[in-house]
Design an enzyme around this catalytic site. Structure first.
Site, short mmCIF file in Angstrom:
data_model
loop_
_atom_site.label_atom_id
_atom_site.label_comp_id
_atom_site.label_asym_id
_atom_site.label_seq_id
_atom_site.Cartn_x
_atom_site.Cartn_y
_atom_site.Cartn_z
N GLU A 127 15.61 -11.78 36.44
CA GLU A 127 14.98 -12.71 37.57
C GLU A 127 16.11 -13.66 37.99
O GLU A 127 15.86 -15.09 37.86
CB GLU A 127 14.00 -13.35 37.08
CG GLU A 127 12.76 -12.63 36.99
CD GLU A 127 11.51 -13.17 36.57
OE1 GLU A 127 11.54 -14.32 36.33
OE2 GLU A 127 10.35 -12.54 36.64
N GLU A 173 7.71 -6.42 35.64
CA GLU A 173 6.81 -7.42 34.78
C GLU A 173 5.59 -7.72 35.56
O GLU A 173 5.40 -7.85 36.61
CB GLU A 173 7.54 -8.61 34.83
CG GLU A 173 8.80 -8.65 34.04
CD GLU A 173 9.36 -10.09 33.60
OE1 GLU A 173 8.78 -11.03 33.62
OE2 GLU A 173 10.59 -10.16 33.52
N TRP A 207 2.16 -20.58 32.23
CA TRP A 207 2.71 -21.38 32.86
C TRP A 207 2.16 -22.06 34.18
O TRP A 207 3.23 -22.84 34.82
CB TRP A 207 4.31 -20.84 33.40
CG TRP A 207 4.28 -19.53 33.86
CD1 TRP A 207 4.28 -18.36 33.11
CD2 TRP A 207 4.24 -18.91 35.25
NE1 TRP A 207 4.36 -17.10 33.68
CE2 TRP A 207 4.23 -17.58 35.06
CE3 TRP A 207 3.74 -19.33 36.39
CZ2 TRP A 207 3.84 -16.46 36.21
CZ3 TRP A 207 3.49 -18.83 37.52
CH2 TRP A 207 3.69 -17.33 37.42
C1 GAL Z 1 9.08 -13.94 34.09
C2 GAL Z 1 10.31 -13.70 32.99
C3 GAL Z 1 9.81 -13.42 31.90
C4 GAL Z 1 8.59 -14.27 31.12
C5 GAL Z 1 7.46 -13.78 32.34
C6 GAL Z 1 6.38 -14.99 31.81
O1 GAL Z 1 9.55 -14.75 35.01
O2 GAL Z 1 11.05 -12.66 33.58
O3 GAL Z 1 11.06 -13.28 30.68
O4 GAL Z 1 9.13 -15.65 31.20
O5 GAL Z 1 8.16 -14.51 33.29
O6 GAL Z 1 5.32 -14.82 32.79
#
Ligand code: GAL
Length: 688
Positions: free
Chosen positions: A142, A298, A306
C-alpha cells in the site's frame, strides 16, 4: 481463482507453521502473500542476513501445494536503520520527523532508504526468482497508505530535481506557477521547497505539482523494485496493492507499469451505501486495465480494528462482498490476514483463522467460501461490458478541491453519486480519465472536470463527433495543467462542442451551512440551515430537478435549452443544455443535480445514448453486474428480493428464471449478451 491471505509466519514460532499449512489446505487456500513486514527478521542488523527461515517456510508451503506471492518486505524499515540513518525518516508539514514504532515512517525519496531497500529486494529476488512456489511479487505494501505527504529534506531535494526536470528553467517554473502573484518569484531551484506549513492559502500550482511529485515518488519506488526483481531474472507477474480511490496516488498513471492490478478494500459496515461505495471501487480498479481481471489482495473476513467502532459483518456479507468483486472482474480473493496476530496494533483485526480457533463462524465462512470459489472454474474475462464511461481523474481531484475556489466540492462523492445512480439501474460503468473515453462507450459523464488537459478535451470532442453522448459539467474546463485560467474565458476547449458559453459560477450554499447573514440573526443559537433558495436552484423544462453546489450562468449560443432555472441566482438562464452532433450529442449541466433529482437527469441521458440496463427490473438493494457472459446478481438488502433474469446458473443447465434471493444471497448466471442496437437504429424518441 487465487484464494488466500497475507501470511506473517515471522510472528509465530516454527512449530505453528505445519499447522498453518494443514489448515490452509482445509480452507482451500491456494496462495499467500508472504513476508510483507519481515524486514527486521530478514536483516536483523546492518550486514546480517537471515534467509534460512524464509527458505524453510517457502519450501513448507510449496510441499503443501500453496503458492507464494512474495513480498519485498520494504514497508517498515527496522529500528536499527532509522536510528543509524535519521535521514531516512519522513517528515510532516512542519518538517518534524515521523519516528519508528509503527510502520511506513520512512521517506520514499530518501537515498539512504532507497539504497538499503534496494539491497534487500535484490537479495530476495536473486534468492527466490526461480523458486517454483513463487507465482507473483508483491512490491512493498500500500505505497503511501499512511504517508500521503512527505516534507523531509530528502523530499525537498527530490522535489527540486523533479521540478527542474519538468520545467528545465526557473523562468518556466515561475510562469507555470504564476509566481508574479504575492511576490513568489523564484531565483533558482534551490529556493524551491515542498509546500510546508504556511500562514495562508499556498500557491495552488505549487501544491498541485507537489501532489504530482508525491505520486511519482511512490511510483518510482515501485519501478525501482520492479527493475531489481526483473534484473534478477524473475519472470513472475509483479504488482503492488492499491487502495481504490486513494487520494495521493494517481493509479491511472501507475497502471501501465503494473502487471496485474491488485486492490485492498475494507467496506465500512456503518456506511449505509456500502455496496454502492464498494461497487465504485471495484469498477475503478477494473477500469485501470480494461479487459484484464484484477486481484482483491486484501479484504477482512470480519471486523477491522482501525475505525472508531468495528462491528462484525452480517452473516453472509463476506460471501456477498466477494461475489461483488468477482462479478466486477476479480480473479483472486485474498484477505488480511491468515492467522490473527497475538500481539501488536492489529491483534483485534479479524483473520481467516481467528484467535478463537476453528470453532468460529469466521472460520466456517472462510472454509465455505474457499469451497465455493474452487467450484467456479474458469470465468470469462471482463471485456467491453460497460456502455458508460464515468470520468474520474486524480490530477483534477487534487486541483478541484484546492483552496480559494468559489465553493468546496467533494469530488469523489459527486462521482460516486453518478456511479451509484447508474449502478442502481443495473448499468455497467468504467471509471476512467478523460483521455480514455473512446468509441467503445455510448455515454460519458464528466462532472467537475475543472482541470481538463488538452488531450482529454480532444478525446471528449472526438467521442461526441463519433456518435457518443457526453454530459459535462458543472465546473468543467476551467483551468489548464498548471491550475491557470486559459486564455479566452471558461469552457475554452469544450464550449464549441457543447454549444454553450460561460458567464459566471454562482455558488450555492451547502444545505447544512448557515450563511453569515443568517447566523448573525441567531447569535447564541445553533447555526440554522441555509434557506432552501440559497441551497438549491430548481430547474424545469424537459427535465425537472434541483441543482446544488453551483448554479452557473451560461449562454446556450448553439444548444437547445433542455431545462432552465426557476429559482436561485441564475433564474431564467439555461440549467441543462443539449447540442445534437450527428448521431451524438453534448449536454452541459450548469449545476450538480441533487442526489434526489440526479436520476431524472440520468434517465434522459441514458435514453439519449440508447444505454440499456442488464436487467429490466433491478429491485432496491439488488446489484447486477456483467463480466463477459457472466451476470452476477446479489441481494445486498435486508429483505428478500424477487429477481427475473435470462440465462442459466453457472455450472448447471438450470435456468435462473424468476427467483427470490434472500438477504446477502447471490447468483452467478451465464447469459450471453445481446448485441446493443446501433444508435442510428434507435427510434428518435428513445434518443432524446
Ligand atoms: C491494510 C494493510 C494491512 C493491514 C490491513 C488491516 O491497510 O495493508 O497490512 O494493516 O490494512 O486492515
Amino acid at each position: 481463482m487465487l484464494y488466500g491471505a497475507d501470511y506473517n509466519p515471522d510472528q509465530w514460532p516454527e512449530e505453528v507453521w505445519p499447522d498453518d499449512v494443514r489448515l490452509m489446505r482445509e480452507a482451500g487456500v491456494t496462495t499467500v502473500s508472504l513476508g510483507i513486514f519481515a524486514w527486521s527478521r530478514i536483516q536483523p542488523a546492518p550486514g546480517a542476513w537471515d534467509f534460512a527461515w524464509l527458505d524453510r517456510i517457502i519450501d513448507l508451503l510449496h510441499e503443501g501445494g500453496i503458492a507464494v506471492n512474495l513480498a519485498t518486505a520494504t514497508a517498515s524499515p527496522p529500528p536499527w536503520m532509522t536510528t543509524a540513518h535519521p535521514d531516512a525518516l519522513a517528515a510532516d508539514e512542519h518538517g518534524a520527523p515521523y519516528w519508528h514504532g509503527s510502520r511506513q515512517h520512512h521517506s520514499p525519496a530518501s537515498p539512504t532508504w532507497r539504497r538499503l531497500a534496494a539491497e534487500l529486494v535484490r537479495r530476495l529476488a536473486e534468492r527466490y526468482a526461480d523458486h517454483p512456489a513463487v507465482v507473483m511479487w508483491h512490491v512493498d505494501n500500500e505505497l503511501g497508505c499512511h504517508l500521503h505527504e512527505d516534507f523531509s529534506d530528502a523530499a525537498r531535494d527530490a522535489f527540486r530535481t523533479w521540478t527542474r526536470a519538468r520545467y528545465g528553467s526557473v523562468e518556466r517554473l515561475n510562469e507555470a506557477w504564476g509566481t508574479a502573484f504575492w511576490s513568489q518569484r523564484y531565483g533558482s531551484f534551490d529556493e524551491v521547497f515542498p509546500p510546508r506549513k504556511a500562514p495562508f492559502i499556498r500557491n495552488p500550482a505549487h501544491v498541485l505539482d507537489y501532489k504530482r511529485f508525491m505520486s511519482d515518488t511512490w511510483l518510482e519506488v515501485y519501478l525501482m523494485q520492479r527493475d531489481i526483481i526483473r534484473a534478477a531474472g524473475a519472470t513472475q507477474p509483479i504488482s503492488t496493492n492499491m487502495m481504490g480511490a486513494f487520494p495521493p496516488a494517481d493509479y491511472a498513471s501507475w497502471a501501465p507499469h503494473i502487471d496485474v492490478i491488485t486492490d485492498d478494500c475494507y467496506p465500512d459496515p456503518l456506511d449505509p451505501a456500502r455496496p454502492l461505495t464498494t461497487a465504485f471501487q471495484r469498477d475503478l480498479v477494473r477500469s485501470l486495465k480494461r479487459g484484464q481481471p484484477w486481484i482483491l489482495m486484501e479484504q477482512a473476513t470480519d471486523a477491522v480494528n482501525w475505525r472508531a467502532t468495528n462491528p462484525s459483518k452480517m452473516p453472509g456479507q463476506l460471501a456477498a462482498e466477494t461475489a461483488q468483486s468477482i462479478g466486477r472482474g476479480a480473479d483472486g480473493i485474498m484477505f488480511f490476514q491468515w492467522r490473527q496476530s497475538r500481539a501488536g496494533a492489529e491483534k483485534f483485526h479479524s483473520a481467516m483463522l481467528p484467535q478463537a480457533g476453528t470453532r468460529t463462524r469466521t472460520w466456517r465462512e472462510a472454509v465455505a467460501l474457499g469451497e465455493r470459489l474452487a467450484a467456479l472454474g474458469d470465468l470469462p474475462s471482463p471485456g467491453d461490458d460497460a456502455p458508460v464511461a464515468l470520468v474520474f481523474d486524480w490530477e483534477n481531484w487534487w486541483a478541484v478541491e484546492g483552496e480559494g475556489h468559489p465553493m468546496t466540492v467533494d469530488y469523489l462523492q459527486v462521482v460516486r453519486d453518478w456511479h451509484a445512480a447508474l449502478t442502481r439501474r443495473g448499468i455497467m460503468v468504467d471509471v476512467v480519465p478523460p483521455e480514455r473515453v473512446d468509441g467503445r462507450y455510448r455515454l460519458a459523464i464528466a462532472p467537475f472536470l475543472y482541470l481538463l488537459r488538452e488531450a482529454g478535451a480532444e478525446a471528449l470532442a472526438r467521442f461526441v463527433a463519433h456518435g457518443g453522448v457526453l454530459a459535462a459539467g458543472p465546473f468543467t474546463d476551467v483551468v489548464d495543467d498548471n491550475d491557470r485560467f486559459r486564455e479566452g474565458g471558461f469552457l475554452t476547449q469544450l464550449g464549441p462542442v457543447l454549444g454553450v458559453a460561460f458567464e459566471d459560477f454562482r455558488a450555492l450554499v451547502p444545505p447544512d451551512r448557515a450563511t453569515v447573514a443568517e447566523r448573525a440573526g441567531e447569535v447564541g443559537s445553533a447555526a440554522a440551515g441555509a434557506s432552501d433558495e440559497r441551497a438549491f436552484a430548481r430547474f424545469a423544462g424537459g427535465i425537472a430537478g434541483a441543482g446544488t453546489i453551483l448554479a452557473e450562468a451560461i449562454w446556450a449560443d448553439d444548444a437547445e435549452v433542455v431545462a432552465a432555472y426557476e429559482t436561485g441566482p441564475s433564474t431564467g438562464r439555461p440549467a441543462v443544455t443539449r447540442r445534437a452532433h450527428g448521431d451524438g450529442s453534448a449536454w452541459y449541466l450548469a449545476t450538480q443535480p441533487s442526489p434526489e433529482t440526479l436520476g431524472a437527469v440520468l434517465d434522459a441521458l441514458i435514453a439519449d445514448a440508447g444505454v440499456r440496463p442488464e436487467l429490466d427490473e433491478v429491485p432496491e438493494g439488488v446489484e447486477v453486474a456483467r463480466r463477459g457472459d457472466l451476470v452476477t446478481i446479489i441481494n445486498h438488502g435486508t429483505e428478500p428480493a424477487r429477481v427475473e433474469a435470462e440465462g442459466t446458473l453457472l455450472g448447471s443447465d438450470e435456468p435462473f428464471g424468476a427467483r427470490t434471493l434472500a438477504p446477502q444471497e447471490f447468483a452467478f448466471v451465464l447469459a450471453p449478451r445481446e448485441p446493443a442496437p446501433a444508435r442510428a437504429d434507435l427510434p428518435l424518441e428513445a434518443r432524446a
